[in-house]
Scaffold this motif. Structure first.
Motif, PDB file in Angstrom:
ATOM      1  N   LEU A  29       0.866  -1.357   0.073  1.00 50.95           N
ATOM      2  CA  LEU A  29      -0.106   0.028  -0.084  1.00 50.95           C
ATOM      3  C   LEU A  29       0.838   1.234   0.081  1.00 50.95           C
ATOM      4  N   LEU A  63      -5.754   8.062  -3.785  1.00 52.47           N
ATOM      5  CA  LEU A  63      -6.413   7.095  -3.281  1.00 52.47           C
ATOM      6  C   LEU A  63      -7.657   6.480  -4.204  1.00 52.47           C
ATOM      7  N   ILE A  80      -8.167   2.495  -5.669  1.00 56.48           N
ATOM      8  CA  ILE A  80      -9.260   1.793  -5.298  1.00 56.48           C
ATOM      9  C   ILE A  80      -9.626   0.939  -6.725  1.00 56.48           C
ATOM     10  N   PHE A 135      -5.131  -4.362  -5.295  1.00 56.12           N
ATOM     11  CA  PHE A 135      -6.028  -3.703  -4.404  1.00 56.12           C
ATOM     12  C   PHE A 135      -7.474  -3.533  -4.999  1.00 56.12           C
ATOM     13  N   THR A 162      -9.904  -4.888  -2.411  1.00 58.76           N
ATOM     14  CA  THR A 162      -9.640  -4.357  -1.049  1.00 58.76           C
ATOM     15  C   THR A 162     -10.421  -3.057  -0.988  1.00 58.76           C
ATOM     16  N   LEU A 191     -10.765   0.581   0.594  1.00 55.05           N
ATOM     17  CA  LEU A 191      -9.787   1.676   1.447  1.00 55.05           C
ATOM     18  C   LEU A 191     -10.506   2.774   1.219  1.00 55.05           C
ATOM     19  N   TYR A 215     -10.231   6.961   3.214  1.00 56.49           N
ATOM     20  CA  TYR A 215      -9.523   7.905   3.667  1.00 56.49           C
ATOM     21  C   TYR A 215     -10.044   9.006   4.532  1.00 56.49           C
ATOM     22  N   ILE A 275      -5.526   6.054   6.310  1.00 56.96           N
ATOM     23  CA  ILE A 275      -6.303   5.254   5.357  1.00 56.96           C
ATOM     24  C   ILE A 275      -6.629   3.809   6.219  1.00 56.96           C
ATOM     25  N   LYS A 276      -7.916   3.623   5.939  1.00 62.78           N
ATOM     26  CA  LYS A 276      -8.233   2.387   6.664  1.00 62.78           C
ATOM     27  C   LYS A 276      -8.433   1.411   5.457  1.00 62.78           C
ATOM     28  N   VAL A 277      -7.987   0.127   5.826  1.00 61.99           N
ATOM     29  CA  VAL A 277      -8.092  -1.133   4.832  1.00 61.99           C
ATOM     30  C   VAL A 277      -8.741  -2.105   4.912  1.00 61.99           C
ATOM     31  N   SER A 328      -7.928  -6.510   8.461  1.00 61.41           N
ATOM     32  CA  SER A 328      -8.137  -5.401   8.438  1.00 61.41           C
ATOM     33  C   SER A 328      -7.117  -4.557   9.025  1.00 61.41           C
ATOM     34  N   SER A 359      -5.346  -0.011   9.808  1.00 56.33           N
ATOM     35  CA  SER A 359      -5.324   1.391   9.364  1.00 56.33           C
ATOM     36  C   SER A 359      -3.595   1.719   9.283  1.00 56.33           C
TER      37      SER A 359
END
Length: 383
Positions: free
Chosen positions: A37, A153, A157, A162, A165, A167, A169, A178-180, A187, A189
């Motif tokens: 990432l 981002l 996306i 990804f 995934t 994502l 922000y 950024i939360k994943v 998961s 962050s």
């Protein structure tokens, strides 16, 4: 683990450390995903001007950076370093109203690069980021970065690695977060925090002539009528050195974090507060064999040190002792934590003096551990 009485408290602490604290099972999986990432994100960010001229590398901070993480490695703190042209000409001015904070005066930098063609883009942007005194305005600079992060981002996306995934922000304090979310069981962050690089001789605090350091755009408050220009001094590399190669220092620090995580009324005890107590102790015992002592001895000492800070309602910022880091907490919050820490210390003292089976069970529970199984308990109360 169950059924047998350990010979002493030290044996219990060693057992807890092995089964519940130093767990490396998932570290590589999370670290590899985070690295991908970071690389993809900054490949895009570094193509933009003038950030590509300002970006100067990364610095892993926080619990992962200090190797103090005790749960899943699902939170990362990454300082992305910013270095302005003619960086050494930045005048660092102590904020007279906030200990530990500084202003960045770019007057000399502007004067030097004004007519230099290679810095024309940076110069144009800097004029938008500075106030009338040529101090860097936090919100102006952060808004510029926010736009870049959001755009990067959007491009990431649904693409490449990804594609499956989720994502998201957001801005969280000084961080671009950024939360994943890969799936229900995976998961994490990441807090990407800009850190403006400064040299040791530019420090106005206790680290003068020491290592390179950063200042962080930690917001105090923001309004349209107020331009915040006050940055928090940050000495991540220096702190790493102070905590490094000190035998049981990190082990005991992790124990106190484990204790904190096991008790809901300790929720206001930030990891950095705990780290601060250990930094002060590291300087106090410098040149001795203190950290070679047993886990029991050091842990009892550090519980007592933290209890003393809570009782006095004072935790001095290591880099500027005029700042009390507990100032933002209420008396009720401090009192709740004091009761919890004092109870934990008394329990450990009893177990160290005369260990019994009930005390052994309570020690495991105090650190959120079930003596009968290798699974953590949550929000366990100390009686």
């Amino acid at each position: 683990m169950s059924g047998d009485l350990k010979p002493n408290l030290e044996a219990i602490l060693i057992d807890i450390n092995h089964h519940f604290i130093n767990i490396d099972k998932y570290r590589q999986e999370y670290a590899l995903h985070f690295q991908k990432l970071k690389n993809v994100l900054f490949d895009k960010l570094r193509k933009t001007e003038p950030l590509k001229y300002l970006f100067n590398g990364y610095l892993l901070a926080g619990s992962c950076g200090d190797n103090l993480k005790i749960t899943l490695p699902n939170e990362f703190d990454m300082i992305f370093q910013i270095k302005f042209p003619e960086n050494g000409l930045i005048d660092v001015v102590k904020d007279p109203g906030i200990p530990g904070n500084i202003y960045l005066d770019f007057t000399k930098v502007l004067r030097k690069i004004r007519n230099e063609k290679q810095h024309a883009t940076i110069y144009r942007h800097m004029n938008n980021w500075l106030n009338g005194k040529n101090y860097l305005i936090i919100e102006k600079f952060q808004s510029y970065l926010q736009g870049l992060f959001a755009k990067a981002l959007e491009e990431i996306i649904g693409s490449g690695y990804f594609c499956q995934t989720k994502l998201s922000y957001s801005r969280q304090g000084p961080a671009h977060t950024i939360k994943v979310n890969v799936d229900e069981s995976f998961s994490y962050s990441v807090d990407f925090v800009p850190g403006i690089i400064l040299d040791g001789q530019q420090s106005v605090l206790r680290t003068k002539n020491e290592d390179q350091w950063e200042c962080i755009p930690k917001p105090i408050f923001y309004s349209k009528s107020h331009q915040n220009v006050s940055f928090r001094s940050s000495f991540v590399n220096r702190e790493k050195k102070l905590l490094k190669r000190k035998e049981n220092l990190k082990n005991t620090l992790r124990f106190i974090k484990k204790f904190r995580d096991a008790h809901s009324n300790m929720g206001n005890m930030k990891s950095y507060y705990i780290k601060m107590v250990f930094l002060w102790k590291a300087v106090e015992v410098k040149g001795t064999n203190y950290w070679q002592k047993s886990l029991t001895q050091i842990l009892l000492d550090m519980f007592a040190s933290l209890e003393s800070c809570l009782r006095e309602k004072t935790l001095k910022f290591f880099w500027d002792p005029q700042l009390n880091m507990f100032d933002k907490l209420s008396s009720a919050q401090l009192q709740n934590m004091l009761i919890c820490v004092a109870s934990g210390r008394k329990l450990l003292e009893e177990a160290a003096l005369n260990l019994t089976m009930p005390l052994q069970t309570r020690v495991y529970e105090a650190f959120g551990c079930d003596i009968n199984q290798c699974t953590p308990l949550k929000n366990t109360a100390v009686n």
